[in-house]
Design a protein around this motif. Structure first.
Motif, PDB file in Angstrom:
ATOM      1  N   ASN A   1      -1.118  -3.235  13.736  1.00  0.00           N
ATOM      2  CA  ASN A   1      -0.011  -3.014  12.839  1.00  0.00           C
ATOM      3  C   ASN A   1       1.326  -3.356  13.472  1.00  0.00           C
ATOM      4  N   PRO A   2       1.621  -3.022  14.709  1.00  0.00           N
ATOM      5  CA  PRO A   2       2.932  -3.397  15.252  1.00  0.00           C
ATOM      6  C   PRO A   2       3.069  -4.911  15.355  1.00  0.00           C
ATOM      7  N   THR A   3       4.288  -5.412  15.110  1.00  0.00           N
ATOM      8  CA  THR A   3       4.567  -6.838  15.213  1.00  0.00           C
ATOM      9  C   THR A   3       5.972  -7.034  15.752  1.00  0.00           C
ATOM     10  N   SER A   4       6.192  -8.161  16.383  1.00  0.00           N
ATOM     11  CA  SER A   4       7.525  -8.452  16.891  1.00  0.00           C
ATOM     12  C   SER A   4       8.211  -9.562  16.098  1.00  0.00           C
ATOM     13  N   SER A   5       7.436 -10.340  15.327  1.00  0.00           N
ATOM     14  CA  SER A   5       8.080 -11.434  14.595  1.00  0.00           C
ATOM     15  C   SER A   5       7.488 -11.669  13.211  1.00  0.00           C
ATOM     16  N   ASP A   6       6.199 -11.934  13.118  1.00  0.00           N
ATOM     17  CA  ASP A   6       5.576 -12.270  11.829  1.00  0.00           C
ATOM     18  C   ASP A   6       4.590 -11.195  11.388  1.00  0.00           C
ATOM     19  N   LEU A   7       4.625 -10.906  10.095  1.00  0.00           N
ATOM     20  CA  LEU A   7       3.676  -9.986   9.481  1.00  0.00           C
ATOM     21  C   LEU A   7       2.703 -10.821   8.668  1.00  0.00           C
ATOM     22  N   ASN A   8       1.429 -10.825   9.061  1.00  0.00           N
ATOM     23  CA  ASN A   8       0.413 -11.589   8.342  1.00  0.00           C
ATOM     24  C   ASN A   8      -0.204 -10.707   7.270  1.00  0.00           C
ATOM     25  N   ILE A   9      -0.276 -11.250   6.051  1.00  0.00           N
ATOM     26  CA  ILE A   9      -0.775 -10.486   4.907  1.00  0.00           C
ATOM     27  C   ILE A   9      -1.898 -11.260   4.244  1.00  0.00           C
ATOM     28  N   ASN A  10      -3.016 -10.576   4.004  1.00  0.00           N
ATOM     29  CA  ASN A  10      -4.141 -11.139   3.254  1.00  0.00           C
ATOM     30  C   ASN A  10      -4.220 -10.417   1.921  1.00  0.00           C
ATOM     31  N   ILE A  11      -4.275 -11.186   0.831  1.00  0.00           N
ATOM     32  CA  ILE A  11      -4.308 -10.604  -0.506  1.00  0.00           C
ATOM     33  C   ILE A  11      -5.479 -11.211  -1.274  1.00  0.00           C
ATOM     34  N   GLU A  12      -6.295 -10.357  -1.855  1.00  0.00           N
ATOM     35  CA  GLU A  12      -7.365 -10.789  -2.747  1.00  0.00           C
ATOM     36  C   GLU A  12      -6.870 -10.649  -4.185  1.00  0.00           C
ATOM     37  N   SER A  13      -7.051 -11.671  -4.985  1.00  0.00           N
ATOM     38  CA  SER A  13      -6.602 -11.622  -6.375  1.00  0.00           C
ATOM     39  C   SER A  13      -7.717 -12.079  -7.304  1.00  0.00           C
ATOM     40  N   THR A  14      -7.860 -11.393  -8.413  1.00  0.00           N
ATOM     41  CA  THR A  14      -8.895 -11.767  -9.384  1.00  0.00           C
ATOM     42  C   THR A  14      -8.418 -12.863 -10.329  1.00  0.00           C
ATOM     43  N   VAL A  15      -7.097 -13.111 -10.355  1.00  0.00           N
ATOM     44  CA  VAL A  15      -6.522 -14.155 -11.208  1.00  0.00           C
ATOM     45  C   VAL A  15      -5.365 -14.831 -10.464  1.00  0.00           C
ATOM     46  N   ALA A  16      -5.003 -16.023 -10.903  1.00  0.00           N
ATOM     47  CA  ALA A  16      -3.811 -16.681 -10.378  1.00  0.00           C
ATOM     48  C   ALA A  16      -2.593 -15.998 -11.001  1.00  0.00           C
ATOM     49  N   THR A  17      -1.663 -15.563 -10.161  1.00  0.00           N
ATOM     50  CA  THR A  17      -0.487 -14.837 -10.635  1.00  0.00           C
ATOM     51  C   THR A  17       0.588 -14.881  -9.559  1.00  0.00           C
ATOM     52  N   GLN A  18       1.691 -14.220  -9.815  1.00  0.00           N
ATOM     53  CA  GLN A  18       2.724 -14.084  -8.798  1.00  0.00           C
ATOM     54  C   GLN A  18       2.763 -12.641  -8.322  1.00  0.00           C
ATOM     55  N   ALA A  19       3.092 -12.475  -7.061  1.00  0.00           N
ATOM     56  CA  ALA A  19       3.209 -11.139  -6.490  1.00  0.00           C
ATOM     57  C   ALA A  19       4.522 -11.051  -5.736  1.00  0.00           C
ATOM     58  N   ALA A  20       5.114  -9.869  -5.746  1.00  0.00           N
ATOM     59  CA  ALA A  20       6.317  -9.605  -4.968  1.00  0.00           C
ATOM     60  C   ALA A  20       5.921  -8.803  -3.733  1.00  0.00           C
ATOM     61  N   ILE A  21       6.358  -9.285  -2.589  1.00  0.00           N
ATOM     62  CA  ILE A  21       6.157  -8.564  -1.334  1.00  0.00           C
ATOM     63  C   ILE A  21       7.528  -8.013  -0.950  1.00  0.00           C
ATOM     64  N   ALA A  22       7.670  -6.702  -0.999  1.00  0.00           N
ATOM     65  CA  ALA A  22       8.953  -6.059  -0.725  1.00  0.00           C
ATOM     66  C   ALA A  22       8.838  -5.203   0.531  1.00  0.00           C
ATOM     67  N   ILE A  23       9.824  -5.322   1.395  1.00  0.00           N
ATOM     68  CA  ILE A  23       9.845  -4.541   2.628  1.00  0.00           C
ATOM     69  C   ILE A  23      11.071  -3.640   2.594  1.00  0.00           C
ATOM     70  N   TYR A  24      10.832  -2.333   2.752  1.00  0.00           N
ATOM     71  CA  TYR A  24      11.887  -1.317   2.693  1.00  0.00           C
ATOM     72  C   TYR A  24      11.995  -0.603   4.021  1.00  0.00           C
ATOM     73  N   ASP A  25      13.229  -0.225   4.395  1.00  0.00           N
ATOM     74  CA  ASP A  25      13.372   0.619   5.573  1.00  0.00           C
ATOM     75  C   ASP A  25      13.030   2.059   5.175  1.00  0.00           C
ATOM     76  N   MET A  26      13.038   2.960   6.136  1.00  0.00           N
ATOM     77  CA  MET A  26      12.628   4.339   5.871  1.00  0.00           C
ATOM     78  C   MET A  26      13.647   5.120   5.049  1.00  0.00           C
ATOM     79  N   ASN A  27      14.818   4.525   4.793  1.00  0.00           N
ATOM     80  CA  ASN A  27      15.812   5.130   3.903  1.00  0.00           C
ATOM     81  C   ASN A  27      15.679   4.596   2.484  1.00  0.00           C
ATOM     82  N   GLY A  28      14.666   3.762   2.260  1.00  0.00           N
ATOM     83  CA  GLY A  28      14.418   3.233   0.923  1.00  0.00           C
ATOM     84  C   GLY A  28      15.215   1.986   0.570  1.00  0.00           C
ATOM     85  N   ARG A  29      15.937   1.418   1.539  1.00  0.00           N
ATOM     86  CA  ARG A  29      16.719   0.210   1.290  1.00  0.00           C
ATOM     87  C   ARG A  29      15.839  -1.028   1.415  1.00  0.00           C
TER      88      ARG A  29
END
Length: 76
Positions: A1-29
């Motif tokens: 889980n810890p990373t210094s530069s890149d976060l690799n994400i694997n996503i399984e999808s049942t259909v072709a679509t768009q997804a939003a990947i949102a990253i928030y700090d611990m204050n919710g920003r």
């Protein structure tokens, strides 16, 4: 889980679509938001975390209808 530069994400999808990947700090920003086009099946993407300060962040992946996945990641 810890990373210094890149976060690799694997996503399984049942259909072709768009997804939003949102990253928030611990204050919710929102610190980073990426719209990613998913193909049906397995999808892999990398999110560049360069320039984001060290700390713990919440990663949310949503397909526009609902939040499909939430996890925390530590940026070193």
């Amino acid at each position: 889980n810890p990373t210094s530069s890149d976060l690799n994400i694997n996503i399984e999808s049942t259909v072709a679509t768009q997804a939003a990947i949102a990253i928030y700090d611990m204050n919710g920003r929102l610190v980073k938001n990426i719209v990613y086009s998913l193909q049906k099946g397995s999808n892999t993407t990398s999110v560049d975390l360069t320039g984001i300060p060290a700390g713990t962040y919440s990663v949310k992946i949503a397909d526009g209808k609902s939040v499909n996945y939430v996890t925390n990641v530590t940026k070193l």
